[in-house]
Design an enzyme around this catalytic site. Structure first.
Site, short mmCIF file in Angstrom:
data_model
loop_
_atom_site.label_atom_id
_atom_site.label_comp_id
_atom_site.label_asym_id
_atom_site.label_seq_id
_atom_site.Cartn_x
_atom_site.Cartn_y
_atom_site.Cartn_z
N ASP A 1 68.01 -17.61 38.25
CA ASP A 1 68.11 -16.85 39.05
C ASP A 1 68.75 -16.45 40.00
OD1 ASP A 1 66.51 -18.32 41.13
OD2 ASP A 1 65.15 -17.84 40.32
N HIS B 1 70.31 -25.91 35.20
CA HIS B 1 69.42 -25.82 33.72
C HIS B 1 70.57 -23.96 34.21
CE1 HIS B 1 65.79 -27.45 33.48
NE2 HIS B 1 66.80 -27.53 33.32
N CYS C 1 85.21 -21.13 23.14
CA CYS C 1 86.28 -21.67 23.90
C CYS C 1 86.24 -22.25 25.49
CB CYS C 1 87.48 -21.22 24.46
SG CYS C 1 86.69 -19.45 25.39
N GLY D 1 57.40 -26.64 43.49
CA GLY D 1 57.42 -25.56 42.46
C GLY D 1 57.33 -25.66 41.41
N THR D 2 57.44 -27.02 40.68
CA THR D 2 57.89 -27.88 38.62
C THR D 2 56.82 -28.73 38.87
OG1 THR D 2 59.82 -28.98 37.92
CG2 THR D 2 59.59 -29.74 40.19
N LYS E 1 51.44 -25.97 42.89
CA LYS E 1 49.40 -25.21 42.65
C LYS E 1 49.32 -26.85 41.87
CE LYS E 1 50.00 -20.94 43.38
NZ LYS E 1 50.24 -19.69 42.60
#
Length: 527
Positions: A130, A169, A180, A261-262, A306
């Site tokens: 993002d 990413h 190209c 968060g992963t 979490k």
């Protein structure tokens, strides 16, 4: 073994609250922190993650019920083999791009920027596409600001010192040609084509092909543009540069790793986390690392998510903070301000200057300078530059600016041998003593020197001598009078003894008078 701390239970459990405070204190003390983030830090921004019940995978199933695609297939490189899956992918990315453009950075993004501004962040690594980290001021690896400009072999390469956030990413705000590999910012025309399920043509390939056709050469293949994100089973275009950055950070011996968060399911990210954790744990004592007591375990690797980590991470992660990332970073900032309030007294950088204000640097007692805002007054004359304002009143001017004198020695400070015997002339010469170089009086030698012989020769002033035509006799007398008498050197002891011996010998020796020769009589000349 990983220790789990529940954020929701911190208000009721004293031990949990104390352990969370120790984590905050550890963050304050560390100076080389590595942060690894995933999609979980952007959930509060309005961007759904990929694996939750309300994530992006379920959104695709609701919008395209006839297309059978698994969650992984949507971000797999094999989808480009089929035109239908490719159209679904383009449409999905266009919708995701719209949601990202409407989102704002979360507290977690600002917390990472705070670590960087306080000189505690070694580097940030993110799986997110993002680009919200760049909005808060962290330069990303996919942006133009981190790439070298110009031509040559170094053109387009990453500048490691400028990169503060490594995008593992890619970036959804950029598009890349599949032929190209030229990259461009994602513009509105690109987004419109993606919404329709089609890919726009690469302008770089089009221009080269048209140039070849113009010179009667064979046309080349024109590539299409796709989002500049890295899919599963696809090599990263900047893989070598990112690997070099990771090795450089490992060699700098980071002292803390924060993962937020992963779920750490991707193989590349798993290896990155383990490499950093191994380096960080190697600097701590083995007894403290294996201790099961929360008070004795080192606060080295912190995992905030979490969902709990799997058993694979038992020896890697020291603490698991179960809860929302924004809640935890807010607590860390509150504890930070209580533990070390000096870090928050002075704002080191100024984000923007309002119109009508200007910056002014003021030197403090300690030597540091801080920036303050001062209101501009149009009726007041502008102040002098800082260099002139700090100049002392009694400071002597530079040698080139000083007033030139006949002699740099004065009568008080100079030595007797350096003092001037005659006082320097000050003022204007009297009118009766003035002489003119080309006047008639300068040629009348007799009138000027008619009384020369009556008095002393030294009555004539130096000014008159230098401005008159003198006779050779007068010049000879003046030079003779001005010539100092010759100074006799005192005889040395050896010379005095020799002279004394010679005098005593002269008294003892009798001298015989020398007969003078009579002059010859003049010879008479015969005429």
């Amino acid at each position: 073994m990983t220790v789990t701390l529940d954020l929701d239970a911190a208000s009721a459990d004293v031990h949990t609250r104390r352990a969370l405070y120790e984590l905050s204190a550890a963050v304050v003390k560390k100076k080389k922190i590595v942060v690894v983030t995933g999609a979980g830090i952007s959930c509060s921004c309005g961007i759904p993650d990929f694996r939750s019940s309300d994530g992006l995978y379920n959104m695709v199933k609701e919008r395209y019920p006839d297309v059978v695609l698994k969650g992984r297939d949507l971000f797999d490189a094999s989808l480009f083999r089929d035109t239908t899956s490719t159209s679904v992918f383009f449409s999905f990315i266009a919708e995701l791009k719209k949601k990202i453009d409407e989102a704002t950075p979360s507290n977690t993004h600002h917390f990472i920027k705070t670590l960087d501004s306080k000189n505690k962040l070694l580097r940030s690594y993110t799986q997110n596409i993002d680009g919200l980290e760049e909005r808060v001021g962290l330069v990303g690896s996919s942006g133009d600001a981190a790439k070298s400009s110009g031509k040559g072999k170094n053109a387009g390469k990453l500048r490691v010192k400028e990169v503060r956030n490594v995008q593992l990413h890619g970036d959804i705000h950029r598009v890349r040609c599949i032929v190209c590999s030229a990259e461009f910012p994602c513009a509105e025309e690109h987004l419109s084509a993606f919404l329709e399920g089609t890919a726009p043509s690469c302008p770089e390939c089009v221009s080269r092909s048209e140039a070849r056709v113009a010179r009667s050469a064979r046309a080349i293949r024109v590539g299409s543009l796709r989002p500049a994100i890295v899919l599963y089973d696809e090599p990263h275009p900047l893989g070598d540069e990112i690997g070099a950055i990771q090795m450089a950070d490992v060699s700098k011996k980071p002292d803390m790793l924060i993962i937020m968060g992963t779920s750490m399911k991707v193989h590349g990210l798993k290896q990155l986390v383990k490499d950093f954790a191994k380096t960080i744990h190697s600097s701590s004592s083995p007894a403290a690392s294996t201790s099961s007591s929360p008070a004795k375990r080192p606060c080295k690797v912190i995992f905030v998510n979490k969902t709990a980590p799997s058993s694979e991470w038992a020896d890697v992660i020291d603490y698991h903070v179960a809860g929302d990332t924004d809640t935890w970073v807010n607590k860390v900032l509150e504890d930070w301000k209580r533990i070390r309030p000096s870090d928050w007294e002075i704002q080191q950088t100024l984000d923007a200057v309002e119109p009508g204000f200007r910056l002014k640097k003021i030197a403090t007692v300690g030597g540091a300078k801080k920036k303050v805002l001062k209101k501009k007054d149009e009726n007041v004359a502008p102040e002098e530059p800082e260099s002139h304002a700090l100049k002392l009143d009694n400071q002597p001017p530079s040698p080139s600016k000083r007033r030139q004198k006949a002699s740099h020695y004065d009568e008080l400070n100079s030595s007797p041998s350096k003092r001037q015997s005659v006082a320097s002339f000050k003022g204007v010469m009297p009118s009766d003593e003035r002489k003119f170089l080309f006047g008639e009086k300068t040629n009348q030698v007799e009138a000027s020197l008619e009384n020369y012989g009556e008095g002393s020769k030294m009555d004539i002033s130096i000014a008159e001598l230098s401005m008159q035509d003198l006779t050779p006799d007068v010049i000879k007398d003046v030079k003779k009078a001005a010539k100092p008498p010759a100074r006799r050197r005192a005889p040395t002891a050896k010379a005095a003894a020799k002279a004394k011996l010679a005098g005593s010998q002269s008294k003892a020796v009798t001298t015989k008078p020398v007969a003078r020769r009579r002059p010859k009589a003049p010879v008479a000349q015969v005429t």
